[in-house]
Scaffold this active site. Structure first.
Site, PDB file in Angstrom:
ATOM      1  N   HIS A  48      27.033  17.095  15.684  1.00 21.27           N
ATOM      2  CA  HIS A  48      27.937  17.853  16.538  1.00 21.27           C
ATOM      3  C   HIS A  48      27.159  18.633  17.600  1.00 21.27           C
ATOM      4  O   HIS A  48      25.935  18.723  17.562  1.00 21.27           O
ATOM      5  CB  HIS A  48      28.786  18.800  15.694  1.00 21.27           C
ATOM      6  CG  HIS A  48      29.759  18.084  14.811  1.00 21.27           C
ATOM      7  ND1 HIS A  48      30.625  18.732  13.956  1.00 21.27           N
ATOM      8  CD2 HIS A  48      30.017  16.759  14.647  1.00 21.27           C
ATOM      9  CE1 HIS A  48      31.360  17.847  13.305  1.00 21.27           C
ATOM     10  NE2 HIS A  48      31.010  16.647  13.702  1.00 21.27           N
ATOM     11  N   GLU A  50      26.804  21.749  18.117  1.00 22.88           N
ATOM     12  CA  GLU A  50      26.037  22.881  17.603  1.00 22.88           C
ATOM     13  C   GLU A  50      24.671  22.452  17.080  1.00 22.88           C
ATOM     14  O   GLU A  50      23.682  23.180  17.203  1.00 22.88           O
ATOM     15  CB  GLU A  50      26.821  23.592  16.488  1.00 22.88           C
ATOM     16  CG  GLU A  50      28.144  24.182  16.934  1.00 22.88           C
ATOM     17  CD  GLU A  50      29.325  23.236  16.763  1.00 22.88           C
ATOM     18  OE1 GLU A  50      30.433  23.728  16.495  1.00 22.88           O
ATOM     19  OE2 GLU A  50      29.126  22.000  16.896  1.00 22.88           O
ATOM     20  N   CYS A  73      32.818  23.512  12.570  1.00 21.03           N
ATOM     21  CA  CYS A  73      33.381  23.002  11.318  1.00 21.03           C
ATOM     22  C   CYS A  73      32.750  23.709  10.123  1.00 21.03           C
ATOM     23  O   CYS A  73      31.626  24.221  10.196  1.00 21.03           O
ATOM     24  CB  CYS A  73      33.181  21.492  11.214  1.00 21.03           C
ATOM     25  SG  CYS A  73      31.444  20.980  11.133  1.00 21.03           S
ATOM     26  N   ALA A 152      50.848  -1.340  36.786  1.00 15.56           N
ATOM     27  CA  ALA A 152      50.573  -1.624  38.196  1.00 15.56           C
ATOM     28  C   ALA A 152      51.822  -2.283  38.752  1.00 15.56           C
ATOM     29  O   ALA A 152      52.188  -3.393  38.338  1.00 15.56           O
ATOM     30  CB  ALA A 152      49.363  -2.539  38.344  1.00 15.56           C
ATOM     31  N   TRP A 168      47.505 -10.224  43.443  1.00 12.74           N
ATOM     32  CA  TRP A 168      47.347  -8.955  42.734  1.00 12.74           C
ATOM     33  C   TRP A 168      48.371  -7.982  43.285  1.00 12.74           C
ATOM     34  O   TRP A 168      48.591  -7.920  44.491  1.00 12.74           O
ATOM     35  CB  TRP A 168      45.950  -8.409  42.937  1.00 12.74           C
ATOM     36  CG  TRP A 168      44.908  -9.242  42.297  1.00 12.74           C
ATOM     37  CD1 TRP A 168      44.151 -10.198  42.905  1.00 12.74           C
ATOM     38  CD2 TRP A 168      44.503  -9.201  40.939  1.00 12.74           C
ATOM     39  NE1 TRP A 168      43.279 -10.749  42.011  1.00 12.74           N
ATOM     40  CE2 TRP A 168      43.475 -10.158  40.781  1.00 12.74           C
ATOM     41  CE3 TRP A 168      44.897  -8.461  39.833  1.00 12.74           C
ATOM     42  CZ2 TRP A 168      42.849 -10.379  39.562  1.00 12.74           C
ATOM     43  CZ3 TRP A 168      44.263  -8.674  38.627  1.00 12.74           C
ATOM     44  CH2 TRP A 168      43.254  -9.620  38.493  1.00 12.74           C
ATOM     45  N   THR A 194      51.169 -11.564  27.561  1.00 11.07           N
ATOM     46  CA  THR A 194      50.198 -11.309  28.627  1.00 11.07           C
ATOM     47  C   THR A 194      48.967 -12.188  28.462  1.00 11.07           C
ATOM     48  O   THR A 194      48.417 -12.713  29.435  1.00 11.07           O
ATOM     49  CB  THR A 194      49.788  -9.822  28.622  1.00 11.07           C
ATOM     50  OG1 THR A 194      50.941  -9.032  28.904  1.00 11.07           O
ATOM     51  CG2 THR A 194      48.720  -9.542  29.661  1.00 11.07           C
ATOM     52  N   ARG A 205      34.273  -3.744  33.386  1.00 11.78           N
ATOM     53  CA  ARG A 205      33.336  -4.390  34.308  1.00 11.78           C
ATOM     54  C   ARG A 205      33.051  -3.432  35.463  1.00 11.78           C
ATOM     55  O   ARG A 205      33.805  -3.358  36.440  1.00 11.78           O
ATOM     56  CB  ARG A 205      33.917  -5.720  34.810  1.00 11.78           C
ATOM     57  CG  ARG A 205      34.144  -6.707  33.671  1.00 11.78           C
ATOM     58  CD  ARG A 205      34.641  -8.054  34.133  1.00 11.78           C
ATOM     59  NE  ARG A 205      35.975  -8.034  34.683  1.00 11.78           N
ATOM     60  CZ  ARG A 205      37.097  -8.018  33.945  1.00 11.78           C
ATOM     61  NH1 ARG A 205      37.018  -7.987  32.631  1.00 11.78           N
ATOM     62  NH2 ARG A 205      38.287  -8.030  34.525  1.00 11.78           N
ATOM     63  N   GLU A 285      47.853  -2.205  28.179  1.00 12.45           N
ATOM     64  CA  GLU A 285      47.962  -3.032  29.379  1.00 12.45           C
ATOM     65  C   GLU A 285      48.801  -4.242  28.984  1.00 12.45           C
ATOM     66  O   GLU A 285      48.280  -5.210  28.433  1.00 12.45           O
ATOM     67  CB  GLU A 285      46.579  -3.452  29.886  1.00 12.45           C
ATOM     68  CG  GLU A 285      45.710  -2.290  30.332  1.00 12.45           C
ATOM     69  CD  GLU A 285      44.475  -2.747  31.088  1.00 12.45           C
ATOM     70  OE1 GLU A 285      44.513  -3.827  31.712  1.00 12.45           O
ATOM     71  OE2 GLU A 285      43.463  -2.016  31.050  1.00 12.45           O
ATOM     72  N   GLY A 287      52.976  -6.402  29.293  1.00 13.42           N
ATOM     73  CA  GLY A 287      54.136  -6.750  30.090  1.00 13.42           C
ATOM     74  C   GLY A 287      55.342  -5.889  29.763  1.00 13.42           C
ATOM     75  O   GLY A 287      55.306  -5.042  28.853  1.00 13.42           O
TER      76      GLY A 287
END
Length: 354
Positions: A48, A50, A73, A152, A168, A194, A205, A285, A287
């Site tokens: 963590h 800390e 914690c 989109a 696109w 999809t 990417r 992502e 339809g």
């Protein structure tokens, strides 16, 4: 004081997208007006914030003041209790932005520090600290990932022309921004429709090295083609497939490609299973069919909507439910951010207060 907590918040942000179901946490250690240690929680299962900050400070931690964005914690998990480490290091004072709502902590870390004689202050820049962790806070309530819907569409909310043409809808600039969004999530989920239509890779990417989120497919009838990009790359980037199919041959073929199979009973069960497998932020992502089911089920916590300045017309809208009742009965998202990405509009919306 504020500048040190602001620095801790910035340190926490540096690990955005890397901590899975764990929160983003930053810490700064100050002694005699000088910063002697900096730290952040970098990855689930690893030390963590800390731990990093005290290790960096060494003996200088004795008598210092620790600024940390979340209550330390006090329980044994994958790492030892941070509250014990703080006490052992000789830190004199701890300034905490917000209490940890996790029932395993929930004030116990503060009690441990106070019982050892450490001065504790809580609440400095609390709102900014809460804003760091919408996924962590929502997941504690729901026991499922924080669900981010990405769409989109055209200006009038269409995902394609009626002819089916959809590449696109938005600009290269918007598509690059989506990769930045992917890089900050633990998994990307889509439906088999999809996959069959677009054969997506669902990878990040970018022109820099990033970790790759898991790929998740909802595929009741196990129709995923073994020649698909997802199947062919399952050994390189994990693919989790939820199915209701009992076709043994298909299941064995999928497993041989490196695909992990899970039973598909409901969307709620899918989300709970993903959370149990370390998915804190889930990007959708998909339809209109799956988008509609997620919205109707109330599963969407955040909506990142990219809109082209073109009008498509036609019937292929991103959301296909028929709303019943008056406008007053329809829940709303709160707009968090609006910006231009190339020629397109990006709107970030969030459901309810955290």
């Amino acid at each position: 004081m504020k500048q040190y907590m602001q620095q801790a918040i910035q340190l926490a942000k540096s690990a955005d997208g890397q901590t899975g179901v764990n929160p983003l946490v930053g810490a700064v250690l100050v002694k005699d007006g000088r910063v002697v240690g900096l730290g952040a929680h970098l990855k689930a299962g690893e030390p963590h914030a800390e731990v990093h900050v005290i290790k960096m400070a060494g003996a200088a931690a004795y008598g210092a003041t620790l600024y940390v964005t979340l209550e330390p914690c006090s329980h044994h998990g994958k790492t030892p209790p941070c509250a014990d480490l703080i006490v052992e290091s000789g830190v004199k004072r701890v300034v905490i932005a917000m209490k940890d709502p996790n029932p395993l902590v929930a004030g116990k870390g503060i009690m441990r520090l106070k019982s050892a004689g450490v001065e504790v202050e809580v609440g400095l820049l609390e709102e900014e600290a809460r804003a760091l962790n919408p996924a962590f806070l929502r997941a504690l309530e729901t026991k499922r990932p924080y669900v981010i819907l990405k769409t989109a569409t055209s200006l009038d909310g269409k995902v394609s022309l009626d002819s089916g043409e959809s590449q696109w809808v938005t600009s290269p600039e918007a598509r690059r921004d989506v990769h930045e969004l992917r890089a900050k999530t633990d998994a990307i989920l889509t439906g088999i429709g999809t996959v069959l239509a677009d054969d997506p890779a669902l990878t990040v990417r970018l022109d820099r090295e990033t970790r790759q989120p898991k790929r998740v497919v909802l595929d009741r009838d196990l129709r995923l083609p073994l020649a698909s990009t997802l199947a062919r790359t399952a050994e390189d980037v994990p693919v989790l497939l939820f199915t209701s199919s009992d076709d043994r041959e298909k299941r064995e073929q999928a497993r041989a490609m490196g695909i992990e199979l899970f039973d598909y009973t409901s969307l709620g069960n899918v989300l709970q299973t993903l959370y149990a497998n370390g998915v804190g932020r889930l990007l959708i992502e998909a339809g209109p069919t799956l988008v509609t089911s997620l919205l109707d089920g109330g599963y969407v916590d955040e909506w990142v909507a990219y809109q082209s300045p073109r009008v498509f017309g036609g019937k292929n809208g991103v959301y296909r439910s028929k709303q019943e009742g008056s406008l007053d009965t329809i829940s709303r998202f709160e707009i968090q951010q609006v910006e231009m990405i190339g020629p397109d509009l990006k709107v970030v919306l969030r459901k309810g207060a955290l």
